[in-house]
Design a protein around this motif. Sequence first.
Motif, PDB file in Angstrom:
ATOM      1  N   TYR A 371       0.794  -1.233   0.000  1.00 27.85           N
ATOM      2  CA  TYR A 371       0.000   0.000   0.000  1.00 27.85           C
ATOM      3  C   TYR A 371       0.828   1.285   0.000  1.00 27.85           C
ATOM      4  O   TYR A 371       0.503   2.218  -0.732  1.00 27.85           O
TER       5      TYR A 371
ATOM      6  N   THR B 100      -7.202   5.450   2.435  1.00 29.76           N
ATOM      7  CA  THR B 100      -6.775   4.176   3.011  1.00 29.76           C
ATOM      8  C   THR B 100      -7.945   3.221   3.219  1.00 29.76           C
ATOM      9  O   THR B 100      -7.794   2.186   3.845  1.00 29.76           O
ATOM     10  N   LEU B 103      -7.213  -0.153   1.991  1.00 25.76           N
ATOM     11  CA  LEU B 103      -6.261  -0.831   2.870  1.00 25.76           C
ATOM     12  C   LEU B 103      -6.967  -1.442   4.075  1.00 25.76           C
ATOM     13  O   LEU B 103      -6.764  -2.612   4.408  1.00 25.76           O
TER      14      LEU B 103
END
Lengths: 666, 136, 177
Positions: A371, B100, B103
């Motif tokens: 990521y 995010t 994620l």
Amino acid sequence: MIPEIGHFSLILAFCFAIVQGTLPLIGVWQHKPMLANVAVPAARLQFLFIAIAFISLDYSFYVDDFSVLYVASTSNSQLPIMYKLAAIWGGHEGSMLLWVSMLGLWTMAVTIYAEALPQTFKIRLIAVMGMVSIGFLAFVIFTSNPFERLIPAALDGRDLNPLLQDPGMVFHPPVLYMGYVGFSVAFAFAIAALLDGKLDITWARWTRPWTTVAWVFLTLGIAFGSKWAYYELGWGGWWFWDAVENASFMPWLVGTALIHSLAVTEKRDAFKVWTVLLSISAFSLSLLGTFLVRSGVLTSVHAFATDPRRGVFILLYLVVVIGGALLLFAWRAPKVGLGEKFDVVSRESMLLANNVVLVAAAGSVLLGTMYPLLMDALGAGKISVGPPYFDAVFVAIMAPGLFLMGLGPLAKWKKASLPEIGARLKVAAVISVISSVLVPFIMGKMSLMVVVGVFLAFWVGSTSLILLANRVKSRSAATPNLVDNLKGIPLAFYGMFIAHLGIGVFILGVTLVKGYESEQDLRMEINDVAKIGNLNFTFEGTQTIKGPNYESQQGTFTVTKNGKAVAVLHPEKRFYPVQGSVMTEADISPGVIKDLYVSLGEPLEKGAWSVRIYIKPFVQWIWAGAILMALGGFCALADKRYRARNKKLSQGSKEGEQEAHEAFAS
Amino acid sequence: MKKLFVVLLLLANAAFAGVAKPLADDPVIEARLKAMSRELRCLVCQNSTLADSTAPLAEDLRKEIRVLMHEGKTDQEVVAYLVARYGDFVRYRPPVNNETAVLWFGPFALLLIGAFVLYRVLKKHAGNDELKGEDA
Amino acid sequence: MKRTAKFLIPLVLFLIAVGFLFKGLFLDPHEVPSPLVGKPAPAFTAPLLSEPSKRFNTADMKGKVWLLNVWASWCVACREEHPALMEMAKISEIATYGLDYKDTDAEAQAVIDANGNPYKEIMTDADGKIGIDYGVYGVPETYVIDKLGIIRYKQIGPITEQAFFSKILPLVKALQT
């Protein structure tokens, strides 16, 4: 002279790899047995020359040949001999040579143990291994030649990084690479089967032991690495979710999934597409790991000196090998049959559910690792993804999987009934719930993490034991003698039993050390006593000692409990003059219940030191669990019937097949 | 013999043994600092946490955090202080925001999708009468 | 057709990943962009290296475009950067101020005496407090600050010729007008 022999051997090995990777395929395609039959000799010659190259390099280390650039940069004349030989994989070039050597070793093993495979399949298999090898040998020769000369020669070497001067360095990399690279065999099996256009039970049956061996090595390799980090890095951590650790953990997770899905494929001839995809993925993730370490796209403790050329080369290699494999997959997979029928609730479906969990877990590790790179590449800024993320997400995904792990082995093949499974699990549920309350009560502190962790550990452990008990009971009518009864159960069953028990032990270790570890930063003068719980740590002072290539301030701590001596610990602060680096060597008194861990900080005024004392309860269980898992793998491999049947099967004996089914029907 | 020696040594020491003092002046703040700095990344040697790093900058930052805590700043305020200077990079626990979301939630979505697909496939598989081995 | 498409998913995912990995090869994971870019430069006052009794004050810099170069005598990369700074001082009108980070005055002075002084003024930050406010994590670092006191750019690591001519110089010129 010797380095040149090594270099030349490497080039010869490269040539043989090209022969091995191309001619046999042409031979099979054009029905030219002459060409096809070069596969085995070419593979063996390739291995021979890689071995010569490897030995040449080790020899250069042994004789301190500092006219070899790589030796000069990773060794030193004062380096103890054990580390000189381990220094061969202490840097980028040598560790790539180790990689290639392992691949050669696996290829060699395939040429020996795959004797009984159908001829064309075997030839394709070896050719695919050759292709994998071509790329890596080219990488070593063209971008990372370990035999490059240094003219004029260095007077002495720059030494192996002191962090790596440890017995861990001798074992960890070879075992880990053995596992990493071992998935290339499962990969080659998958590709050969796809080329063949024939994915069947035989393929699954053959892939299985190879996958298990690789998995056992990978398990041990990761466990060694973790243990090493625990005592070497000096702050008592055992897993850091570092990019490179993750790179080895992802193939492990997918490899674990693969072992389980192979069981379904082997028994029901079903989910073959999925199993093939996992075979490709496990090795692809190994390669991805190699790329991540070598290219420097991620920051990591393991990062090697980076060179963008190398990164581009490996990436290209990934595209060819993985991209090619997935393209072949997309082409062939639609034609693969569905296999035999089984119910939605059955052992098969449980094993596949386990696969979903393991793959999702591997996905979380992959996502977390990549990521920061994704964000950066998209220009969205830099972020860090570290332990808090993985502890939260990975654990949350794995927890239901561990619960399922208790159910799965108790479910019947083909068609199981939930009420029946439930009835068998009553005892396990009671044991787990009681333990999950009792253990925190004994340890003196309750937290949700501990309750859930202990529950899962006992759940996995007790269901495994119940499984064994059921097995024994079902056989007791035929074999009343308990010893005979236990002896009669196939080793493959024990393999599963031990490995699952290992998971339970592992979880218990992780939970208890996380829940109850303690850490104290102290200022200790000579004769000062630190009282931690019922233990007294007395600092007896430090003395200077001389190691083979370092100088050390060694502290002495005596640990007493109620006035009785328990342990004497000697943490050190070492100075390695060649690299001018200071290393903290913690000293640990390991125990089943707890480890006592002392590390020296900095010297303070008046002979006092800053000292860190850790109490790590049940930490050894973590590695004991991992070793049990590996032992389980060995057990499954040792199953006589399992080996015998391969031979029989290849002779087309129906009898062998029947026997094989029994061995795994539990 | 050796044991006796150790015991004697201990007895001798006991006479003038002091008690080890915590390295930190304020153990409460130290505990907070430790818990917090485990989740912070050292910028210099980017592979260790602020708690474990021996880099001078990490030392300075720990000092600064202690000062902020003495001033009564909450943990969130201290983290905000660091993020304002070094960006989200210092946080090992990435913030949950739009960027995010994948994620944080992606793996769970993967798990759910996987479970759903598996269920569908199993259903189909079990109901497919063309498959062999019905009563094997 | 639809049946085949499904089996292409792994390949497509892999190729996307390769795209990112390729891009990643050209990014530096060690370089952490500063969140301070586009924000007001933290105000500070600091003693001057040449005359410790006098203090530099960021408030006095209002209306000027200036560079804040963080350096130290113990920093190897700074010594590599030094000639470039000297060159910059020679060929351009850029006002470069030095912040001597976590250093002793004597050692810093020795470096300046030996290699020349490219700075308008040198401020000292002996305890590194100013450095923390500016988010310094590896010297040398250079900040371009505009007339309103806003940080417009941060160079991490030595100023290279390329960085100077392609980024810093044009930026400073644009800010000055």
